[in-house]
Design an enzyme around this catalytic site. Structure first.
Site, PDB file in Angstrom:
ATOM      1  N   THR A   1       2.321 -21.299  20.511  1.00  0.00           N
ATOM      2  CA  THR A   1       0.797 -21.068  21.327  1.00  0.00           C
ATOM      3  C   THR A   1       0.110 -20.267  20.393  1.00  0.00           C
ATOM      4  O   THR A   1       0.604 -19.545  19.562  1.00  0.00           O
ATOM      5  CB  THR A   1       0.706 -20.644  22.743  1.00  0.00           C
ATOM      6  N   GLN A   2      -1.264 -20.232  20.088  1.00  0.00           N
ATOM      7  CA  GLN A   2      -2.345 -19.649  19.463  1.00  0.00           C
ATOM      8  C   GLN A   2      -2.358 -18.212  20.227  1.00  0.00           C
ATOM      9  O   GLN A   2      -2.783 -17.426  19.525  1.00  0.00           O
ATOM     10  CB  GLN A   2      -3.731 -20.248  19.304  1.00  0.00           C
ATOM     11  N   CYS A   3      -2.116 -18.271  21.550  1.00  0.00           N
ATOM     12  CA  CYS A   3      -2.273 -16.868  22.443  1.00  0.00           C
ATOM     13  C   CYS A   3      -1.134 -15.746  21.626  1.00  0.00           C
ATOM     14  O   CYS A   3       0.080 -16.118  21.190  1.00  0.00           O
ATOM     15  CB  CYS A   3      -2.015 -16.908  23.678  1.00  0.00           C
TER      16      CYS A   3
ATOM     17  N   THR B   1       1.091  -1.169  -0.125  1.00  0.00           N
ATOM     18  CA  THR B   1       0.143   0.114   0.063  1.00  0.00           C
ATOM     19  C   THR B   1       0.883   1.224   0.108  1.00  0.00           C
ATOM     20  O   THR B   1       0.573   2.145  -0.671  1.00  0.00           O
ATOM     21  CB  THR B   1      -0.868   0.020   1.448  1.00  0.00           C
TER      22      THR B   1
ATOM     23  N   THR C   1       4.031  -9.324  15.163  1.00  0.00           N
ATOM     24  CA  THR C   1       2.967  -9.977  14.333  1.00  0.00           C
ATOM     25  C   THR C   1       1.931  -8.636  14.057  1.00  0.00           C
ATOM     26  O   THR C   1       1.748  -7.563  14.700  1.00  0.00           O
ATOM     27  CB  THR C   1       1.964 -10.647  15.599  1.00  0.00           C
TER      28      THR C   1
ATOM     29  N   ASP D   1       0.830  -6.974   5.203  1.00  0.00           N
ATOM     30  CA  ASP D   1       0.265  -8.596   5.576  1.00  0.00           C
ATOM     31  C   ASP D   1       1.020  -9.471   5.721  1.00  0.00           C
ATOM     32  O   ASP D   1       0.666 -10.327   6.567  1.00  0.00           O
ATOM     33  CB  ASP D   1      -0.643  -8.638   4.167  1.00  0.00           C
TER      34      ASP D   1
ATOM     35  N   ASP E   1       2.131  -7.036  -4.062  1.00  0.00           N
ATOM     36  CA  ASP E   1       1.119  -7.116  -2.946  1.00  0.00           C
ATOM     37  C   ASP E   1       1.834  -8.279  -1.993  1.00  0.00           C
ATOM     38  O   ASP E   1       2.238  -9.057  -2.417  1.00  0.00           O
ATOM     39  CB  ASP E   1      -0.110  -7.559  -3.283  1.00  0.00           C
ATOM     40  N   SER E   2       1.949  -7.879  -0.747  1.00  0.00           N
ATOM     41  CA  SER E   2       2.759  -8.743   0.191  1.00  0.00           C
ATOM     42  C   SER E   2       2.277 -10.250   0.450  1.00  0.00           C
ATOM     43  O   SER E   2       2.920 -11.053   0.784  1.00  0.00           O
ATOM     44  CB  SER E   2       3.394  -8.099   1.500  1.00  0.00           C
ATOM     45  N   SER E   3       0.908 -10.292   0.017  1.00  0.00           N
ATOM     46  CA  SER E   3       0.440 -11.709  -0.108  1.00  0.00           C
ATOM     47  C   SER E   3       1.301 -12.654  -1.219  1.00  0.00           C
ATOM     48  O   SER E   3       1.150 -13.848  -1.125  1.00  0.00           O
ATOM     49  CB  SER E   3      -1.096 -11.766  -0.627  1.00  0.00           C
TER      50      SER E   3
END
Ligand code: ASP
Length: 346
Positions: free
Chosen positions: A280-282, A16, A169, A93, A60-62
């Site tokens: 962990t998902q946390c 972007t 993140t 992203d 696009d960073s995807s």
């Protein structure tokens, strides 16, 4: 202290930040980065040299991938001696993945490599891109009175915060505060002054030179647990040909279902040579497989702890270690050792 003879290489990959609004239609479009100064005239007032280089086809960073990370490493390697620092403009992203990968691939650097981007295109009036870009450039040339760079690692700079790249993140799809480093303090905060946490900075080994690594092994998968995950899904994942490692996103402190079918499939994967890393998902906190029975069961099978590593950094580290040519035993060993500050092992 700003060094006015300094030079920064600005590398534009896409995203972007490199877009402007078509005055007539209002649509967003990429523009030739060689004309950057027309959109950010403030750059003319920075008293150091800025050269730029851009991906032939901005992405696009995807669409970011290990091949493009290699390309970034080559650009930095080829230009390493000519510049005091590097700023990479990147879509938000996958920025945390790229920052993580580069932190391993650029070993022992003694110069800053800062990734930044924006939520609003640089050609929009309320853009966050200008501020991110200008401060990232300033950080890239900032040095102590002896001429040593303040920052000697791969970082993400976003909305006033300089963060260790492999700790970041993406946390928000729209807010200007798009990144967070949950498990490690920020390395600097930019307000009226840029306040660095010098003692937290990762430093290169004394008397050694940078090493540029460009081989990655992409045979890594992420498996995120969810209540209801079926044996078929798990079985299909571990049956992927040539798969070398799985980042297993578990619950809480590293917990997973205790059902027999689940543990049997995980054991089958470990026994077939797949390295399984428990993260962990946390958003925040660490895996502790000794805390609950369900975590302990994974440990007994041979799943290794990722401690407080992010999924992004775990994926990148596994690709790097296998790409380096290490065998499964060595990879398991190095996953337990922080290489560039990517984990804290209590
Ligand atoms: N989709 C864009 C990208 O990651 C979003 C951004 O640049 O922030 O390339």
């Amino acid at each position: 202290m700003l060094d006015y003879n300094a030079s920064v290489l600005l590398i534009y990959t896409g995203g972007t930040i490199g877009m402007i609004e078509d005055a007539e239609t209002g649509a967003l479009k990429s523009y030739d980065f060689n004309h950057l100064k027309e959109y950010v005239p403030e750059l003319n007032r920075l008293k150091f040299n800025i050269d730029n280089i851009q991906f032939k086809e901005p992405i696009d960073s995807s669409d970011m991938n290990p091949e493009k990370w290699k390309k970034l490493v080559w650009i930095i390697e080829d230009n390493y001696n000519q510049y005091d620092g590097f700023v990479i403009l990147h879509g938000t992203d996958t920025m945390a993945y790229s920052a993580s990968a580069l932190s391993f691939m650029l070993e022992n650097i003694n110069k800053p490599v800062i990734l930044t981007g924006s939520q609003l295109p640089i050609g929009k009036i309320r853009t966050d891109g200008k501020e991110n870009l200008i401060t990232a450039l300033e950080i890239a040339v900032d040095k102590d009175p002896y001429g040593c760079a303040f920052v000697t690692e791969v970082c993400v700079f976003f909305q006033n915060l300089l963060m260790r790249g492999n700790r970041t993140t993406k946390i928000n799809a729209a807010n200007f505060r798009a990144f967070h480093s949950f498990n490690f303090p920020t390395l600097a905060e930019a307000g009226a002054y840029i306040r660095y946490q010098h003692e937290l900075m990762h430093r290169p080994l004394h008397n050694s030179t940078p090493k540029f690594h460009s081989t990655l092994d992409p045979n890594v998968a992420i498996v995120k647990l969810f209540p209801g995950i079926s044996p078929q899904i798990l079985q299909a994942m571990i049956a992927i040909p040539r798969l070398k490692a799985i980042v297993l996103e578990t619950y809480g402190a590293g917990n997973a279902p205790s059902e027999k079918w689940f543990l049997d499939i995980i054991a089958q994967a470990v026994n077939s040579g797949i390295v399984i890393v428990n993260v962990t998902q946390c958003a925040s906190g660490s895996v502790d497989m000794n805390r609950y029975q369900s975590g302990m069961a994974l440990k007994d099978i041979g799943v290794i702890s990722g401690y407080d590593i992010t999924t992004e950094a775990a994926v990148a580290k596994l690709m790097f270690l296998f790409g380096y040519g290490l065998d499964r035993k060595e990879v398991k060993m190095y996953m337990k050792i922080p290489l560039v500050g990517e984990t804290t092992i209590e």
